[in-house]
Design a protein around this motif. Structure first.
Motif, short mmCIF file in Angstrom:
data_model
loop_
_atom_site.label_atom_id
_atom_site.label_comp_id
_atom_site.label_asym_id
_atom_site.label_seq_id
_atom_site.Cartn_x
_atom_site.Cartn_y
_atom_site.Cartn_z
N ILE A 134 0.86 -1.19 0.00
CA ILE A 134 0.00 0.00 0.00
C ILE A 134 0.89 1.24 0.00
CG2 ILE A 134 -1.71 1.30 1.33
CD1 ILE A 134 -2.75 -1.35 2.40
N THR A 135 0.76 2.06 -1.02
CA THR A 135 1.57 3.26 -1.15
C THR A 135 0.90 4.43 -0.46
OG1 THR A 135 0.51 3.87 -3.24
CG2 THR A 135 2.43 2.42 -3.37
N PRO A 136 1.68 5.49 -0.12
CA PRO A 136 1.10 6.66 0.55
C PRO A 136 0.00 7.35 -0.25
CG PRO A 136 3.48 6.66 0.81
CD PRO A 136 3.15 5.56 -0.15
N SER A 190 -2.33 5.79 -1.88
CA SER A 190 -3.50 4.92 -1.93
C SER A 190 -4.54 5.34 -0.89
CB SER A 190 -3.08 3.47 -1.67
OG SER A 190 -4.20 2.65 -1.43
N HIS A 196 -6.29 3.35 0.73
CA HIS A 196 -6.15 2.39 1.82
C HIS A 196 -5.14 2.88 2.86
CE1 HIS A 196 -8.53 0.04 -0.74
NE2 HIS A 196 -7.59 -0.64 -1.37
N TYR A 197 -4.12 3.59 2.40
CA TYR A 197 -3.11 4.14 3.30
C TYR A 197 -3.75 5.12 4.30
CZ TYR A 197 1.48 6.04 4.68
OH TYR A 197 2.60 6.43 5.38
N HIS A 198 -4.58 5.99 3.77
CA HIS A 198 -5.25 6.98 4.61
C HIS A 198 -6.29 6.31 5.51
CE1 HIS A 198 -3.22 10.13 2.40
NE2 HIS A 198 -3.63 9.59 1.27
N ARG A 215 -4.38 4.91 8.43
CA ARG A 215 -3.95 5.98 9.32
C ARG A 215 -5.12 6.45 10.19
NH1 ARG A 215 -2.71 11.31 6.32
NH2 ARG A 215 -5.00 11.19 6.22
N VAL A 219 1.14 -0.59 12.25
CA VAL A 219 1.27 0.22 11.02
C VAL A 219 2.19 1.42 11.24
CG1 VAL A 219 -0.99 -0.49 10.17
CG2 VAL A 219 -0.81 1.58 11.56
N PRO A 261 5.53 2.31 7.55
CA PRO A 261 4.73 2.22 6.32
C PRO A 261 5.08 1.03 5.43
CG PRO A 261 5.47 4.48 6.68
CD PRO A 261 6.18 3.63 7.69
N ARG A 313 2.65 -2.05 5.29
CA ARG A 313 1.23 -1.94 4.92
C ARG A 313 0.95 -2.68 3.61
NH1 ARG A 313 -0.69 4.13 6.84
NH2 ARG A 313 0.62 4.22 8.70
N TYR A 314 0.02 -3.64 3.68
CA TYR A 314 -0.31 -4.47 2.52
C TYR A 314 -1.82 -4.71 2.45
CZ TYR A 314 4.52 -5.92 1.49
OH TYR A 314 5.85 -5.95 1.13
#
Length: 274
Positions: free
Chosen positions: A88-90, A92, A94-96, A99, A126, A129, A132-133
């Motif tokens: 999961i990239t920043p 994405s 899903h990243y937010h 968080r 988490v 970073p 995160r997957y």
């Protein structure tokens, strides 16, 4: 150092490096080139065991060059990366989501915080970073997607079930309660049922005090091959293979348990058990 002890020490170091890769990546298998002076071996690891070539002189033979030539032309899956685990990239969404779920308490209908211990544990998973997957669980009804961080435990050995556990968010209910995802390489034997199938039957029978199954399934067609190679090399030794066949498997349950280390004393642990 005696020669035998020196060899054992070197093997332990090679094994430790391979295990480190399996622990820190989502892997189905892994290749290693072991250099021994002017000689070398090519090694392939999976959850069943290890396969290696005879020693060869890489200065005089082209074996190593041929291997590297072929390896550079493999895709990520063929090199051993699990395609069902996607970073999961920043950028994405899903990243937010992760968080926000890590920092914002979950409230019940009356505005009270619920599952705070689980949220804090998820936040710890988490904090880096790179862990995160998204993980895919292939069910009979179709794929289900979950987002996870760092597993809360690692397997002690490379060969075996390789079980890792994650506090996860179900993308089918991103604002709902956290769930627990078990990622393992189950023993692939006709007489052994999937753990989720057993749990489903127990849930249907309303057996108390056991986890509630959310979903489960094998991961694509991912299976070990080391055991198959052993059988191919020992055709006359049917039924005596020391290696177990394993298949990649994931199961998700509703309950997120606490580690034994969280109990304050023995009385508290015994009270839960009874």
């Amino acid at each position: 150092i005696p020669a035998a002890a020196h060899r054992a020490h070197n093997f332990d170091r090679i094994l430790a490096h391979a295990k480190l890769i399996f622990d820190n990546q989502h892997r189905t298998h892994h290749f290693t080139v072991v250099v021994l002076g002017s000689k070398a071996r090519i090694v392939r690891w999976d959850r069943s065991g290890v396969i290696y070539t005879e020693k060869f002189d890489y200065k005089k033979e082209i074996t190593l060059a041929k291997f590297l030539y072929c390896y550079t032309r493999l895709n990520a899956t063929e090199r051993g990366h699990d395609p069902s685990a996607v970073p999961i990239t920043p950028s994405s969404p899903h990243y937010h989501l992760m968080r926000n779920r890590a920092t914002d308490p979950r409230l019940d209908e009356e505005g009270n915080m619920v599952d705070e211990d689980i949220r804090k544990a998820f936040a710890e998973s988490v904090d880096n970073p790179r862990w995160r997957y998204t993980l895919i669980v292939n069910t009979e009804e179709g794929p289900r997607v979950f987002v996870v961080g760092k597993p809360n435990f690692f397997p002690p050995t490379l060969a075996g079930r390789g079980t890792r556990g994650y506090i996860a968010i179900d993308l089918a209910d991103p604002a709902g309660p956290f769930v627990y995802l078990k990622d393992a390489w189950r023993v692939n034997h006709p007489c052994m049922q999937q753990e989720g199938a057993i749990l489903s039957a127990l849930n249907a029978a309303m057996v108390p005090h056991i986890p509630t199954l959310v979903c489960h399934g094998d991961v694509l067609e991912q299976a070990t091959v080391t055991d198959k190679v052993w059988h191919a090399l020992h055709p006359q030794a049917a039924g005596t293979c020391p290696l177990k066949a394993h298949k990649h498997y994931r199961m998700v349950v509703r309950e997120v348990a606490e580690p034994l280390s969280s109990f304050r004393n023995g009385r508290e642990l015994v009270k839960v058990l009874i």
